[in-house]
Design an enzyme around this catalytic site. Structure first.
Site, PDB file in Angstrom:
ATOM      1  N   LYS A 113     -11.863   2.146   1.493  1.00 19.59           N
ATOM      2  CA  LYS A 113     -11.284   1.454   0.339  1.00 19.59           C
ATOM      3  C   LYS A 113     -10.308   0.355   0.781  1.00 19.59           C
ATOM      4  CE  LYS A 113     -12.767   4.622  -2.976  1.00 19.59           C
ATOM      5  NZ  LYS A 113     -13.430   5.526  -2.050  1.00 19.59           N
TER       6      LYS A 113
HETATM    7  C1  LIG Z   1     -14.786   5.995  -2.147  1.00 17.12           C
HETATM    8  C2  LIG Z   1     -15.443   6.606  -0.969  1.00 17.12           C
HETATM    9  C3  LIG Z   1     -16.840   6.798  -0.894  1.00 17.12           C
HETATM   10  C4  LIG Z   1     -17.775   6.423  -2.027  1.00 17.12           C
HETATM   11  O1  LIG Z   1     -17.904   5.021  -2.182  1.00 17.12           O
HETATM   12  P1  LIG Z   1     -18.470   4.432  -3.546  1.00 17.12           P
HETATM   13  O2  LIG Z   1     -18.284   2.969  -3.441  1.00 17.12           O
HETATM   14  O3  LIG Z   1     -17.625   5.047  -4.631  1.00 17.12           O
HETATM   15  O4  LIG Z   1     -19.889   4.834  -3.654  1.00 17.12           O
HETATM   16  C5  LIG Z   1     -17.384   7.332   0.262  1.00 17.12           C
HETATM   17  N1  LIG Z   1     -16.594   7.736   1.288  1.00 17.12           N
HETATM   18  C6  LIG Z   1     -15.256   7.578   1.249  1.00 17.12           C
HETATM   19  C7  LIG Z   1     -14.446   8.059   2.405  1.00 17.12           C
HETATM   20  C8  LIG Z   1     -14.625   7.013   0.130  1.00 17.12           C
HETATM   21  O5  LIG Z   1     -13.295   6.887   0.106  1.00 17.12           O
END
Ligand SMILES: *Cc1c(COP(=O)(O)O)cnc(C)c1O
Length: 494
Positions: A113
């Site tokens: 993120k």
């Molecule tokens: C948010 C997240 C995901 C999922 O990603 P999306 O864009 O919501 O599909 C996968 N792995 C981690 C570690 C995340 O923080």
């Protein structure tokens, strides 16, 4: 170069500039903003190969955000992808066990993120300037753990913004809580609430919809905004690292000119894999998009049957950021496979919020041929952490392991041996307990000791994001009832 405008997937809003869409986040009709067309690369892959991550980011962002100037985008990119990342490559590629892990966890909170949330604040404040908005932007977020800290880290001390994060006081892991309550940014506030994540989320939505409170704060020069993953300003920066991953393989001589590769993504809200889909549309030679789910396999069932159905049991897993039953960003793909028909999209989404499910037509299903869906349950995930480690000495976190397992099965079943990039979305040091357990090692209560153990085992030093928490000053101690959330906002925005 042609202008790109943004429109709602549900048809009621059209013709917004990129900066307007970024400022608004969600469309007024509840839809998501999408570009009126997906641009294509205006440079050859050979030309792109020599660019730094930052230069590549500007090149790609500029194709989508056509109302920003080159100078504006360069400034946003340089402020985002700087020493906050612990490697100048920003998103390095690691080969292990015949697959390529694109490490998206070298930012402040050691999870993917950070890739989008480090740039969103700068895109937003630039958007405010461009549109004559002089109010301070106040980001309100409810978090179940990960997004809160990534948003805090992104917005911390960004002029023209303030950020307030609400978390369920007994509903986040000890490390996640420490990460948030030790946040140093002078424009930040972190409040624990007496309730669960859903209640915190509902509380924040209420504040967004509270006309009186909005007006009261407007008079003081504040306006609310949200940093959630449906903002187009989060989606587009995620396209960059797929191009970067491909170009890295090319630079390293792993693939021949224009050779195609598969991409496999551990998926929750469908943002990350949608960015890979956009990268493919843009002209990056991607073959299959492999969508990996955990035990909450609503997406696998959707790709399998054409029916999206959220009416099912919800499981808590070792990959919590994928514990999701409504993948909001899927709406952008649905819009696309209806042939960009807002009315049809709106109908399906109304059905989702009504009965909790919808079914797409055969014709729409044909539009999903680039995708392949599968899932890995808890045993398979732990098994994969072990298998990758035994074969290569490389340690993956549970989210990445879900993708790696799904890829292993995909290759076995289809015989497709194309080179494959796996999105490695979190550092194993963020989930030391689950990882050590999967490796058959001792676990315990002390997160710092477990981090040291994992470090010895994997030959990777403990990331600063974890080590700096030990003994750090607790700066945010406030706890409140759900009903007191609006007052906390008032106090914060005096
Ligand atoms: C948010 C997240 C995901 C999922 O990603 P999306 O864009 O919501 O599909 C996968 N792995 C981690 C570690 C995340 O923080």
């Amino acid at each position: 170069m042609s202008e790109i405008t943004y429109q709602s997937t549900r048809g009621q809003e059209k013709g917004l500039t990129a900066s307007q869409a970024i400022l608004k986040g969600l469309a007024g009709d509840g839809g998501l903003f999408v570009p009126d067309h997906i641009p294509t690369l205006d440079k050859t892959l050979d030309e792109l190969k020599n660019l730094s991550y930052q230069e590549l980011a500007v090149t790609i962002l500029k194709l989508f955000f056509t109302d920003y100037t080159d100078e504006e985008l360069t400034e946003c990119v340089n402020k985002a992808y700087d020493e906050k990342f612990d490697t100048p490559e920003i998103a390095p590629l690691a080969e292990a066990d015949d697959r390529y892990f694109l490490e998206l966890f070298h930012g402040k909170t050691i999870a993917f993120k950070d890739m989008a949330l480090s740039i969103l604040p700068h895109l937003m404040t630039t958007a405010a300037k461009k549109n004559g908005v002089t109010d301070t932007i106040v980001i309100l977020t409810a978090t179940s753990g990960d997004t809160g800290k990534a948003a805090l880290a992104g917005f911390a001390d960004v002029p023209g913004t303030k950020i307030m994060v609400f978390y369920p006081k007994d509903g986040v892991s000890p490390i996640q809580k420490l990460q948030m309550v030790t946040e140093k940014g002078r424009n930040t506030s972190v409040v624990g609430i007496e309730g669960n994540f859903d209640e915190a989320q509902t509380g924040v939505k209420k504040i967004f919809g509270d006309k009186k409170l909005n007006e009261e704060l407007k008079e003081k020069g504040y306006r609310f905004s949200s940093a959630n993953s449906i903002n187009i300003g989060r989606l587009v920066p995620q396209i960059v690292y797929y191009a970067w991953g491909y170009l890295t393989l090319s630079k390293n001589g792993v693939i021949a000119k224009d050779e195609t590769v598969n991409v496999c993504v551990p998926t929750g809200n469908f943002g990350n894999i949608l960015a890979a889909f956009y990268a493919k549309q843009l002209g990056i030679p991607i073959a299959k998009l492999i969508c990996a789910s955990n035990r909450n396999k609503v997406l696998y069932d959707f790709f399998d049957s054409g029916t999206y159905d959220r009416n099912r049991e919800f499981y808590l897993t070792s990959s919590p950021s994928m514990d999701i039953l409504i993948s909001s960003n899927l709406e952008r793909l649905i819009y696309r496979i209806t042939g960009e028909m807002a009315e049809a999209t709106a109908k399906l989404m109304a059905s989702l919020s009504g009965s909790g499910s919808y079914t797409i037509t055969e014709e729409m299903k044909a539009g999903l041929s680039d995708f392949y869906g599968d899932f890995a349950d808890e045993n398979a995930t732990a098994e994969e952490i072990r298998e990758v480690f035994e074969k290569s000495g490389y340690v993956v976190d549970p989210h990445t392991a879900v993708a790696s397992k799904v890829y292993r099965r995909y290759r076995d079943r289809t015989g497709d041996t194309k080179k494959t990039i796996i999105a490695a979305t979190a550092s194993p040091f963020k989930f030391t307990g689950s990882v050590l357990k999967a490796l058959g090692k001792e676990t315990g209560e002390d997160d710092f000791k477990m981090a040291a153990d994992l470090s010895a085992l994997s030959n990777v030093s403990v990331p600063k994001a974890v080590s700096e928490l030990e003994g750090a000053e607790i700066r945010h101690k406030e706890i409140c009832a759900i009903s007191e959330m609006p007052d906390k906002v008032r106090e914060f925005c005096r």
